[in-house]
Design an enzyme around this catalytic site. Structure first.
Site, PDB file in Angstrom:
ATOM      1  N   GLY A 129     -55.844  12.440 -51.565  1.00 18.66           N
ATOM      2  CA  GLY A 129     -55.816  13.839 -51.974  1.00 18.66           C
ATOM      3  C   GLY A 129     -57.159  14.379 -52.426  1.00 18.66           C
ATOM      4  O   GLY A 129     -57.411  15.581 -52.368  1.00 18.66           O
ATOM      5  N   ILE A 155     -46.106  16.774 -53.045  1.00 22.91           N
ATOM      6  CA  ILE A 155     -46.163  18.232 -53.197  1.00 22.91           C
ATOM      7  C   ILE A 155     -45.278  18.643 -54.366  1.00 22.91           C
ATOM      8  O   ILE A 155     -44.085  18.313 -54.390  1.00 22.91           O
ATOM      9  CB  ILE A 155     -45.658  18.946 -51.925  1.00 22.91           C
ATOM     10  CG1 ILE A 155     -46.398  18.422 -50.697  1.00 22.91           C
ATOM     11  CG2 ILE A 155     -45.813  20.450 -52.064  1.00 22.91           C
ATOM     12  CD1 ILE A 155     -45.725  18.786 -49.404  1.00 22.91           C
ATOM     13  N   GLU A 357     -53.514  18.544 -59.073  1.00 22.75           N
ATOM     14  CA  GLU A 357     -54.456  19.668 -58.902  1.00 22.75           C
ATOM     15  C   GLU A 357     -55.905  19.220 -58.998  1.00 22.75           C
ATOM     16  O   GLU A 357     -56.754  19.940 -59.510  1.00 22.75           O
ATOM     17  CB  GLU A 357     -54.182  20.794 -59.912  1.00 22.75           C
ATOM     18  CG  GLU A 357     -52.802  21.384 -59.853  1.00 22.75           C
ATOM     19  CD  GLU A 357     -52.488  22.063 -58.520  1.00 22.75           C
ATOM     20  OE1 GLU A 357     -53.380  22.177 -57.674  1.00 22.75           O
ATOM     21  OE2 GLU A 357     -51.327  22.444 -58.331  1.00 22.75           O
TER      22      GLU A 357
END
Ligand SMILES: Cc1cc2nc3c(=O)[nH]c(=O)nc-3n(C[C@H](O)[C@H](O)[C@H](O)COP(=O)(O)OP(=O)(O)OC[C@H]3O[C@@H](n4cnc5c(N)ncnc54)[C@H](O)[C@@H]3O)c2cc1C
Length: 374
Positions: A129, A155, A357
């Protein structure tokens, strides 16, 4: 601090959310963690109360609240349970990107239902990621449409969300974003992660097997994918700062309530300097995180850069919230270590935000690069 400067509209929302949290979220905090899902009816109550529509423009049935009010809302809800804040954060950052980059046909197709359906944003793939240019998912242009293939994992709201923005390769070194939805042929849900924290929020996989979308489902321009993904991260990180502030407020409340009624022999815990130090540290971290995420939200509201402040709120806030949970646990000592109190799950929840994030390592790099560029 911010409470004194709220507009009437922001204050009205804040009071409504505090009331909602007190009655509909906080009483179920432990149950959400144990169950590993929202309690029955909670998600529907979030929809019915209008939370999904908070950031939507009025023309799409939304309340069009500003970034400062939205962040405060996430803060207030996360005081009751961080998963509720994170589920809405995933939705809001996705809506933000549609509003910023979406063409009119795409907005008209999806935004009228966004007050009832969760939206999600997906970069991460099984291969990693942190480095999005390593993704393998593709979109290939065939005539007047695109064909999407690939696998997106971890997700936020994966499985719960109905609409997904996906980052894919559209050329050798070209990345673009597309919008797909769960009803399209070739779209399937994969594995849901068994994460140790934020257990109310589903985090899962989607698989794209020859999904055909029209040109209007390209979000922004071809080749703009990394920019859009970065923008989504910036928007999300403001709200992550708000989630972390909520977690620290919760830890502080538990620790202060406990210290006020507990004695060490005849001395109240509140009079022990070692306890005071822990309480002060939690309060300082909570307030600093809040100030930084609010500054990021103010900058966003005023169309000023906010990448650095947003990254700082999440980087500082996530480690601080883990430490705050640890300090609170120590104030309660044996009871803090017990699952009878929620402190242990506050620590697990906060820990996720050193990863989600964008990892704190990546964010420190981004902050340093921004400083070098000054
Ligand atoms: C609760 C939760 C929710 C999530 N929600 C979403 C979501 O909604 N959408 C989505 O797309 N993804 C989501 N993710 C995935 C998340 O974005 C990734 O886990 C994260 O970006 C790190 O990727 P990785 O796990 O593959 O670790 P890797 O990228 O494999 O990193 C492993 C380690 O190497 C370090 N590292 C790697 N590359 C660099 C670099 N260039 N510079 C410095 N350090 C580096 C990392 O910091 C980390 O410590 C979520 C994750 C969690 C835990």
């Amino acid at each position: 601090m911010f409470d004194n400067t709220m507009t009437a509209k922001q204050k009205m929302l804040h009071e409504m959310v505090v009331d909602f949290t007190e009655n509909e979220v906080a009483p179920f905090d432990m149950e959400i963690d144990r169950k590993g899902d929202f309690t029955d009816g909670l998600f529907q109550k979030l929809i019915d109360t209008g939370f999904l529509a908070l950031t939507l423009p009025k023309e799409y049935g939304g309340a069009e609240f500003d970034p400062i009010a939205v962040a405060q809302t996430i803060n207030d809800l996360s005081y009751g349970n961080a998963s509720v804040g994170v589920t809405l954060e995933g939705h809001y950052k996705s809506i933000d990107q549609l509003l910023l980059y979406g063409n009119q046909a795409l907005l008209d197709e999806y935004l009228p239902t966004a007050s009832q359906r969760i939206f999600a944003f997906s970069n991460t793939e099984p291969s990693g990621g942190s480095n999005p240019t390593g993704i393998r998912s593709t979109a290939v242009k065939e005539g007047d449409h695109w064909v999407l293939n690939g696998d997106k994992v971890m997700i936020t709201n994966g499985g719960l969300a109905e609409v997904y923005t996906v980052l894919v390769k559209t050329g050798d070194n070209e990345f673009s974003c597309f919008v797909v939805d769960k009803d399209m042929p070739g779209f399937t849900f994969g594995k849901r992660e068994d994460f140790i924290g934020l257990r109310g929020t589903p985090v899962g996989e989607i698989v794209m097997d020859n999904i055909v979308v029209p040109e209007s489902h390209l979000l922004g321009k071809r080749g703009q994918g990394i920019e859009i993904a970065d923008q989504a991260h910036d928007d999300a990180r403001i709200l992550m700062g708000a989630v972390l502030t909520g977690i620290m407020e919760h830890a502080l409340k538990i620790a202060t309530d406990y210290a006020k009624q507990r004695k060490a022999l005849d001395t109240p815990l509140t009079e022990l300097q070692v306890i005071q130090e822990k309480i002060a540290n939690i309060a300082i971290s909570k307030e600093l995180t809040k100030l930084v995420y609010q500054q990021a939200a103010i900058n966003k509201q005023n169309h000023l850069p906010y990448m650095e402040e947003a990254a700082m709120a999440k980087t500082f806030g996530s480690r601080s919230a883990v430490a705050a949970g640890d300090d609170a646990l120590q104030v309660l000592a044996g009871y803090g270590y017990s699952r009878e109190y929620p402190i242990e799950h506050l620590i697990r929840d906060a820990r996720a935000l050193e990863i989600a994030e964008g990892t704190v390592e990546k964010m420190r790099s981004a902050i340093a690069k921004a400083e070098f560029a000054k």
